[in-house]
Scaffold this motif. Structure first.
Motif, PDB file in Angstrom:
ATOM      1  N   GLU A  77      46.714  81.777  46.883  1.00  0.00           N
ATOM      2  CA  GLU A  77      47.324  80.625  46.224  1.00  0.00           C
ATOM      3  C   GLU A  77      46.482  79.376  46.536  1.00  0.00           C
ATOM      4  OE1 GLU A  77      51.327  77.937  46.495  1.00  0.00           O
ATOM      5  OE2 GLU A  77      51.428  79.994  47.234  1.00  0.00           O
ATOM      6  N   PRO A  78      46.283  78.476  45.555  1.00  0.00           N
ATOM      7  CA  PRO A  78      45.450  77.296  45.807  1.00  0.00           C
ATOM      8  C   PRO A  78      45.865  76.467  47.021  1.00  0.00           C
ATOM      9  CG  PRO A  78      45.794  77.545  43.466  1.00  0.00           C
ATOM     10  CD  PRO A  78      46.665  78.583  44.141  1.00  0.00           C
ATOM     11  N   ARG A  79      47.164  76.262  47.251  1.00  0.00           N
ATOM     12  CA  ARG A  79      47.610  75.490  48.428  1.00  0.00           C
ATOM     13  C   ARG A  79      47.153  76.157  49.723  1.00  0.00           C
ATOM     14  NH1 ARG A  79      51.579  71.696  47.702  1.00  0.00           N
ATOM     15  NH2 ARG A  79      52.506  71.757  45.634  1.00  0.00           N
ATOM     16  N   VAL A  80      47.287  77.460  49.770  1.00  0.00           N
ATOM     17  CA  VAL A  80      46.902  78.210  50.968  1.00  0.00           C
ATOM     18  C   VAL A  80      45.385  78.133  51.163  1.00  0.00           C
ATOM     19  CG1 VAL A  80      46.871  80.504  52.028  1.00  0.00           C
ATOM     20  CG2 VAL A  80      48.920  79.705  50.817  1.00  0.00           C
ATOM     21  N   GLY A  81      44.643  78.253  50.068  1.00  0.00           N
ATOM     22  CA  GLY A  81      43.189  78.153  50.145  1.00  0.00           C
ATOM     23  C   GLY A  81      42.729  76.776  50.589  1.00  0.00           C
ATOM     24  N   ALA A  82      43.384  75.737  50.081  1.00  0.00           N
ATOM     25  CA  ALA A  82      43.030  74.373  50.476  1.00  0.00           C
ATOM     26  C   ALA A  82      43.278  74.171  51.971  1.00  0.00           C
ATOM     27  CB  ALA A  82      43.827  73.369  49.654  1.00  0.00           C
ATOM     28  N   ALA A  83      44.416  74.651  52.471  1.00  0.00           N
ATOM     29  CA  ALA A  83      44.722  74.537  53.901  1.00  0.00           C
ATOM     30  C   ALA A  83      43.718  75.337  54.733  1.00  0.00           C
ATOM     31  CB  ALA A  83      46.146  75.015  54.172  1.00  0.00           C
ATOM     32  N   ARG A  84      43.338  76.517  54.242  1.00  0.00           N
ATOM     33  CA  ARG A  84      42.340  77.336  54.956  1.00  0.00           C
ATOM     34  C   ARG A  84      41.004  76.618  55.021  1.00  0.00           C
ATOM     35  NH1 ARG A  84      38.491  79.940  52.836  1.00  0.00           N
ATOM     36  NH2 ARG A  84      39.459  80.159  50.772  1.00  0.00           N
ATOM     37  N   GLU A  85      40.564  76.042  53.897  1.00  0.00           N
ATOM     38  CA  GLU A  85      39.285  75.327  53.874  1.00  0.00           C
ATOM     39  C   GLU A  85      39.304  74.125  54.818  1.00  0.00           C
ATOM     40  OE1 GLU A  85      36.348  75.976  52.630  1.00  0.00           O
ATOM     41  OE2 GLU A  85      36.872  77.765  51.491  1.00  0.00           O
ATOM     42  N   LEU A  86      40.427  73.405  54.853  1.00  0.00           N
ATOM     43  CA  LEU A  86      40.550  72.275  55.772  1.00  0.00           C
ATOM     44  C   LEU A  86      40.355  72.751  57.210  1.00  0.00           C
ATOM     45  CD1 LEU A  86      41.281  69.236  56.180  1.00  0.00           C
ATOM     46  CD2 LEU A  86      43.653  70.003  56.451  1.00  0.00           C
ATOM     47  N   LYS A  87      40.998  73.842  57.573  1.00  0.00           N
ATOM     48  CA  LYS A  87      40.890  74.394  58.936  1.00  0.00           C
ATOM     49  C   LYS A  87      39.462  74.855  59.225  1.00  0.00           C
ATOM     50  CE  LYS A  87      42.495  76.176  62.820  1.00  0.00           C
ATOM     51  NZ  LYS A  87      42.887  75.323  63.931  1.00  0.00           N
ATOM     52  N   GLU A  88      38.851  75.592  58.280  1.00  0.00           N
ATOM     53  CA  GLU A  88      37.501  76.117  58.497  1.00  0.00           C
ATOM     54  C   GLU A  88      36.464  75.005  58.647  1.00  0.00           C
ATOM     55  OE1 GLU A  88      38.023  80.257  55.916  1.00  0.00           O
ATOM     56  OE2 GLU A  88      36.583  78.743  55.241  1.00  0.00           O
ATOM     57  N   GLU A  89      36.593  73.940  57.861  1.00  0.00           N
ATOM     58  CA  GLU A  89      35.558  72.912  57.844  1.00  0.00           C
ATOM     59  C   GLU A  89      35.791  71.769  58.820  1.00  0.00           C
ATOM     60  OE1 GLU A  89      34.728  71.685  53.830  1.00  0.00           O
ATOM     61  OE2 GLU A  89      34.317  73.750  53.200  1.00  0.00           O
ATOM     62  N   THR A  90      37.051  71.550  59.234  1.00  0.00           N
ATOM     63  CA  THR A  90      37.333  70.396  60.091  1.00  0.00           C
ATOM     64  C   THR A  90      38.070  70.721  61.389  1.00  0.00           C
ATOM     65  OG1 THR A  90      39.517  69.876  59.182  1.00  0.00           O
ATOM     66  CG2 THR A  90      37.579  68.977  58.010  1.00  0.00           C
ATOM     67  N   GLY A 134      33.129  72.454  61.318  1.00  0.00           N
ATOM     68  CA  GLY A 134      33.210  73.910  61.364  1.00  0.00           C
ATOM     69  C   GLY A 134      32.240  74.522  60.373  1.00  0.00           C
ATOM     70  N   SER A 135      32.612  75.658  59.793  1.00  0.00           N
ATOM     71  CA  SER A 135      31.735  76.342  58.845  1.00  0.00           C
ATOM     72  C   SER A 135      31.452  75.442  57.649  1.00  0.00           C
ATOM     73  CB  SER A 135      32.376  77.649  58.385  1.00  0.00           C
ATOM     74  OG  SER A 135      33.523  77.393  57.608  1.00  0.00           O
ATOM     75  N   ASP A 136      30.243  75.494  57.150  1.00  0.00           N
ATOM     76  CA  ASP A 136      29.804  74.711  55.991  1.00  0.00           C
ATOM     77  C   ASP A 136      29.845  73.211  56.220  1.00  0.00           C
ATOM     78  OD1 ASP A 136      29.389  77.061  54.616  1.00  0.00           O
ATOM     79  OD2 ASP A 136      31.287  76.970  53.544  1.00  0.00           O
ATOM     80  N   ALA A 137      29.957  72.747  57.451  1.00  0.00           N
ATOM     81  CA  ALA A 137      29.994  71.310  57.721  1.00  0.00           C
ATOM     82  C   ALA A 137      29.059  70.968  58.878  1.00  0.00           C
ATOM     83  CB  ALA A 137      31.416  70.866  58.058  1.00  0.00           C
ATOM     84  N   ALA A 138      28.162  70.009  58.642  1.00  0.00           N
ATOM     85  CA  ALA A 138      27.281  69.518  59.706  1.00  0.00           C
ATOM     86  C   ALA A 138      27.999  68.460  60.536  1.00  0.00           C
ATOM     87  CB  ALA A 138      26.007  68.933  59.109  1.00  0.00           C
ATOM     88  N   ALA A 139      28.932  67.739  59.870  1.00  0.00           N
ATOM     89  CA  ALA A 139      29.677  66.670  60.540  1.00  0.00           C
ATOM     90  C   ALA A 139      30.992  66.468  59.816  1.00  0.00           C
ATOM     91  CB  ALA A 139      28.866  65.372  60.523  1.00  0.00           C
TER      92      ALA A 139
END
Length: 174
Positions: A77-90, A134-139
């Protein structure tokens, strides 16, 4: 990428006019092979007059700043994916139910890749954790709205951030 072979049977594809468009056609399966946009989701997180941005480490836009976002997984689900991406990258966590739909948009195409982005918004009060690349993020940084012009941004980012600020101009809460 434009497919040359059928993903079901491996037969080389031809073309056929279907529904007013030239489409790839598998003669063996007797069906069209559709090219669909790639679904992505992201979160614009505000803290007063600041927005959380990440610096990308991968193309497209390597080195540019963006909101935390990425491709959805199959059946996600898009909401779940958005929350996952937030966690993975920040490193920040959020309950997907706390996300407010901001917009959906067809982003500018990247060659043969077409992306439909589902953008959500959240307040810093809705997230937990300490921002850390996190992943895919330098800063990862909190950037003031008046400081956006000082950074190389992905093409859609400034518009999305400004929409978020315009809808919740005083408190930055969702």
């Amino acid at each position: 990428m434009i497919p040359s072979f059928c993903p079901q049977c491996g037969t080389e594809l031809g073309e056929r006019r279907i529904e007013g468009r030239d489409r790839k056609w598998c003669g063996s399966c007797e069906r069209p092979v559709y090219r669909n946009a790639v679904p992505c989701a992201g979160v614009t997180v505000l803290d007063g007059d600041r927005v959380l941005l990440v610096q990308r480490t991968a193309p497209p836009g390597e080195g540019e700043w963006s909101i935390p976002a990425g491709h959805l997984e199959v059946e996600e689900e898009p909401r779940v994916g958005a929350a996952r991406e937030l966690k993975e990258e920040t490193g920040l966590s959020i309950d997907p139910a706390a996300l407010t739909l901001l917009e959906t948009a067809q982003l500018d195409s990247l060659g043969e890749k077409h992306v439909v982005s589902v953008g959500y918004a959240a307040s810093v009060a809705d997230v937990t954790g300490t921002p850390e690349a996190g992943s895919d993020a330098a800063a990862v940084e909190w950037v003031p709205l008046d400081g956006l012009a000082e950074r190389p941004l992905r093409p859609h980012v400034e518009q999305r951030v400004r929409v978020r600020f315009a809808r919740w101009p005083t408190s930055g809460s969702s």
